[in-house]
Design a protein around this motif. Structure first.
Motif, PDB file in Angstrom:
ATOM      1  N   TYR A 134      -6.373  -0.318  -3.188  1.00  0.00           N
ATOM      2  CA  TYR A 134      -7.033  -1.499  -2.620  1.00  0.00           C
ATOM      3  C   TYR A 134      -6.335  -1.923  -1.341  1.00  0.00           C
ATOM      4  O   TYR A 134      -7.002  -2.251  -0.335  1.00  0.00           O
ATOM      5  CB  TYR A 134      -7.050  -2.668  -3.613  1.00  0.00           C
ATOM      6  CG  TYR A 134      -7.413  -3.962  -2.926  1.00  0.00           C
ATOM      7  CD1 TYR A 134      -8.728  -4.217  -2.555  1.00  0.00           C
ATOM      8  CD2 TYR A 134      -6.449  -4.890  -2.581  1.00  0.00           C
ATOM      9  CE1 TYR A 134      -9.070  -5.380  -1.885  1.00  0.00           C
ATOM     10  CE2 TYR A 134      -6.772  -6.054  -1.912  1.00  0.00           C
ATOM     11  CZ  TYR A 134      -8.085  -6.289  -1.569  1.00  0.00           C
ATOM     12  OH  TYR A 134      -8.411  -7.430  -0.893  1.00  0.00           O
ATOM     13  N   TRP A 135      -5.010  -1.995  -1.315  1.00  0.00           N
ATOM     14  CA  TRP A 135      -4.304  -2.454  -0.119  1.00  0.00           C
ATOM     15  C   TRP A 135      -4.456  -1.481   1.040  1.00  0.00           C
ATOM     16  O   TRP A 135      -4.491  -1.887   2.194  1.00  0.00           O
ATOM     17  CB  TRP A 135      -2.837  -2.725  -0.423  1.00  0.00           C
ATOM     18  CG  TRP A 135      -2.656  -4.067  -1.037  1.00  0.00           C
ATOM     19  CD1 TRP A 135      -2.410  -4.352  -2.350  1.00  0.00           C
ATOM     20  CD2 TRP A 135      -2.777  -5.324  -0.368  1.00  0.00           C
ATOM     21  NE1 TRP A 135      -2.359  -5.707  -2.537  1.00  0.00           N
ATOM     22  CE2 TRP A 135      -2.578  -6.329  -1.327  1.00  0.00           C
ATOM     23  CE3 TRP A 135      -3.028  -5.702   0.939  1.00  0.00           C
ATOM     24  CZ2 TRP A 135      -2.611  -7.674  -1.015  1.00  0.00           C
ATOM     25  CZ3 TRP A 135      -3.055  -7.043   1.246  1.00  0.00           C
ATOM     26  CH2 TRP A 135      -2.862  -8.008   0.277  1.00  0.00           C
ATOM     27  N   ARG A 136      -4.541  -0.172   0.748  1.00  0.00           N
ATOM     28  CA  ARG A 136      -4.809   0.795   1.835  1.00  0.00           C
ATOM     29  C   ARG A 136      -6.194   0.549   2.412  1.00  0.00           C
ATOM     30  O   ARG A 136      -6.385   0.570   3.632  1.00  0.00           O
ATOM     31  CB  ARG A 136      -4.695   2.226   1.310  1.00  0.00           C
ATOM     32  CG  ARG A 136      -3.282   2.714   1.196  1.00  0.00           C
ATOM     33  CD  ARG A 136      -3.227   4.213   0.996  1.00  0.00           C
ATOM     34  NE  ARG A 136      -3.988   4.658  -0.159  1.00  0.00           N
ATOM     35  CZ  ARG A 136      -3.476   4.851  -1.367  1.00  0.00           C
ATOM     36  NH1 ARG A 136      -2.206   4.620  -1.588  1.00  0.00           N
ATOM     37  NH2 ARG A 136      -4.230   5.260  -2.349  1.00  0.00           N
ATOM     38  N   TRP A 137      -7.187   0.317   1.547  1.00  0.00           N
ATOM     39  CA  TRP A 137      -8.541   0.037   2.024  1.00  0.00           C
ATOM     40  C   TRP A 137      -8.578  -1.271   2.804  1.00  0.00           C
ATOM     41  O   TRP A 137      -9.183  -1.343   3.877  1.00  0.00           O
ATOM     42  CB  TRP A 137      -9.495  -0.025   0.830  1.00  0.00           C
ATOM     43  CG  TRP A 137     -10.876  -0.412   1.212  1.00  0.00           C
ATOM     44  CD1 TRP A 137     -11.855   0.408   1.704  1.00  0.00           C
ATOM     45  CD2 TRP A 137     -11.445  -1.728   1.172  1.00  0.00           C
ATOM     46  NE1 TRP A 137     -12.986  -0.320   1.956  1.00  0.00           N
ATOM     47  CE2 TRP A 137     -12.759  -1.636   1.640  1.00  0.00           C
ATOM     48  CE3 TRP A 137     -10.954  -2.963   0.774  1.00  0.00           C
ATOM     49  CZ2 TRP A 137     -13.601  -2.728   1.722  1.00  0.00           C
ATOM     50  CZ3 TRP A 137     -11.793  -4.059   0.862  1.00  0.00           C
ATOM     51  CH2 TRP A 137     -13.096  -3.932   1.323  1.00  0.00           C
ATOM     52  N   ALA A 138      -7.947  -2.311   2.268  1.00  0.00           N
ATOM     53  CA  ALA A 138      -7.986  -3.620   2.920  1.00  0.00           C
ATOM     54  C   ALA A 138      -7.284  -3.582   4.266  1.00  0.00           C
ATOM     55  O   ALA A 138      -7.738  -4.201   5.232  1.00  0.00           O
ATOM     56  CB  ALA A 138      -7.345  -4.673   2.020  1.00  0.00           C
ATOM     57  N   HIS A 195     -19.509  -1.117   2.359  1.00  0.00           N
ATOM     58  CA  HIS A 195     -18.834  -0.580   1.175  1.00  0.00           C
ATOM     59  C   HIS A 195     -19.172  -1.408  -0.064  1.00  0.00           C
ATOM     60  O   HIS A 195     -19.453  -0.852  -1.136  1.00  0.00           O
ATOM     61  CB  HIS A 195     -17.321  -0.577   1.384  1.00  0.00           C
ATOM     62  CG  HIS A 195     -16.870   0.391   2.421  1.00  0.00           C
ATOM     63  ND1 HIS A 195     -15.607   0.347   2.949  1.00  0.00           N
ATOM     64  CD2 HIS A 195     -17.474   1.412   3.044  1.00  0.00           C
ATOM     65  CE1 HIS A 195     -15.467   1.299   3.838  1.00  0.00           C
ATOM     66  NE2 HIS A 195     -16.608   1.953   3.924  1.00  0.00           N
ATOM     67  N   PRO A 222     -16.664  -3.244   5.564  1.00  0.00           N
ATOM     68  CA  PRO A 222     -16.445  -3.833   4.236  1.00  0.00           C
ATOM     69  C   PRO A 222     -17.736  -4.291   3.569  1.00  0.00           C
ATOM     70  O   PRO A 222     -17.906  -4.137   2.364  1.00  0.00           O
ATOM     71  CB  PRO A 222     -15.536  -5.037   4.505  1.00  0.00           C
ATOM     72  CG  PRO A 222     -14.942  -4.801   5.822  1.00  0.00           C
ATOM     73  CD  PRO A 222     -15.884  -3.941   6.585  1.00  0.00           C
ATOM     74  N   ALA A 250       0.814  -1.218   0.000  1.00  0.00           N
ATOM     75  CA  ALA A 250       0.000   0.000   0.000  1.00  0.00           C
ATOM     76  C   ALA A 250       0.845   1.265   0.000  1.00  0.00           C
ATOM     77  O   ALA A 250       0.301   2.360  -0.046  1.00  0.00           O
ATOM     78  CB  ALA A 250      -0.916   0.011   1.221  1.00  0.00           C
ATOM     79  N   THR A 278      -4.245   1.626  -8.524  1.00  0.00           N
ATOM     80  CA  THR A 278      -5.443   0.924  -8.076  1.00  0.00           C
ATOM     81  C   THR A 278      -5.118  -0.129  -7.024  1.00  0.00           C
ATOM     82  O   THR A 278      -5.827  -0.254  -6.021  1.00  0.00           O
ATOM     83  CB  THR A 278      -6.146   0.273  -9.280  1.00  0.00           C
ATOM     84  OG1 THR A 278      -6.414   1.280 -10.254  1.00  0.00           O
ATOM     85  CG2 THR A 278      -7.433  -0.392  -8.865  1.00  0.00           C
ATOM     86  N   THR A 279      -4.036  -0.879  -7.225  1.00  0.00           N
ATOM     87  CA  THR A 279      -3.694  -1.897  -6.240  1.00  0.00           C
ATOM     88  C   THR A 279      -3.221  -1.284  -4.927  1.00  0.00           C
ATOM     89  O   THR A 279      -3.517  -1.820  -3.860  1.00  0.00           O
ATOM     90  CB  THR A 279      -2.616  -2.850  -6.784  1.00  0.00           C
ATOM     91  OG1 THR A 279      -1.470  -2.102  -7.167  1.00  0.00           O
ATOM     92  CG2 THR A 279      -3.138  -3.653  -7.950  1.00  0.00           C
ATOM     93  N   ARG A 280      -2.523  -0.149  -4.993  1.00  0.00           N
ATOM     94  CA  ARG A 280      -2.144   0.535  -3.745  1.00  0.00           C
ATOM     95  C   ARG A 280      -3.376   1.011  -3.003  1.00  0.00           C
ATOM     96  O   ARG A 280      -3.463   0.879  -1.771  1.00  0.00           O
ATOM     97  CB  ARG A 280      -1.216   1.723  -4.034  1.00  0.00           C
ATOM     98  CG  ARG A 280       0.214   1.346  -4.253  1.00  0.00           C
ATOM     99  CD  ARG A 280       1.114   2.551  -4.205  1.00  0.00           C
ATOM    100  NE  ARG A 280       0.695   3.655  -5.044  1.00  0.00           N
ATOM    101  CZ  ARG A 280       1.080   3.829  -6.299  1.00  0.00           C
ATOM    102  NH1 ARG A 280       1.892   2.974  -6.871  1.00  0.00           N
ATOM    103  NH2 ARG A 280       0.658   4.876  -6.986  1.00  0.00           N
TER     104      ARG A 280
END
Length: 107
Positions: A61-65, A81, A78, A21, A57-59
C-alpha cells in the motif's frame, strides 16, 4: 514486533529515517531471477504467518500511495485504480447471477 513498532531489522544509524514502503530484512533473489530448481528453497525462506502478510500488504500500500496518491501533482490514476477495484469486486460478488445467464447448448 507489535502494533506501531519498528521492524526488528530496522537500524536508524544504518538505514536513516524510517520509510514504511521499504523492507528492512535480508535481501533475497527477486522472484523473476529464481531458477526452477531453487523455487522450493526460495518459498521456504518466506514467512506466511498472518503478521508477515499484514506487513507485506502495508508495504505494498505505501509503495502504491507514494507513487500515485501522495505526489504534489497527482493524476487520475488513484481514481481509476479504485474504480477498477470496485468493478472487479462487484463482478465477483455478482458471479452467481452471471452463471445463471450462460448460453448452454443443451437445456
Amino acid at each position: 514486533m507489535g502494533f506501531g513498532e519498528y521492524p526488528p531489522e530496522f537500524n536508524p544509524k544504518i538505514h536513516g529515517p524510517y520509510h514504511p514502503a521499504r523492507y528492512y530484512g535480508k535481501a533475497d533473489i527477486p522472484f523473476g531471477q529464481v531458477k526452477l530448481g531453487e523455487l522450493a528453497a526460495w518459498f521456504g525462506r518466506r514467512s506466511f504467518s498472518p503478521p508477515a502478510m499484514v506487513q507485506c500488504t502495508t508495504r505494498a500500500y505505501w509503495r502504491w500511495a507514494t507513487k500515485y496518491l501522495l505526489p504534489n501533482r497527482t493524476s487520475a490514476a488513484p481514481i481509476v485504480h479504485f474504480t477498477g477495484a470496485l468493478a472487479v469486486a462487484y463482478y465477483f460478488l455478482q458471479y452467481r447471477s452471471h452463471t445463471n445467464h450462460r448460453h448452454a447448448k443443451y437445456h
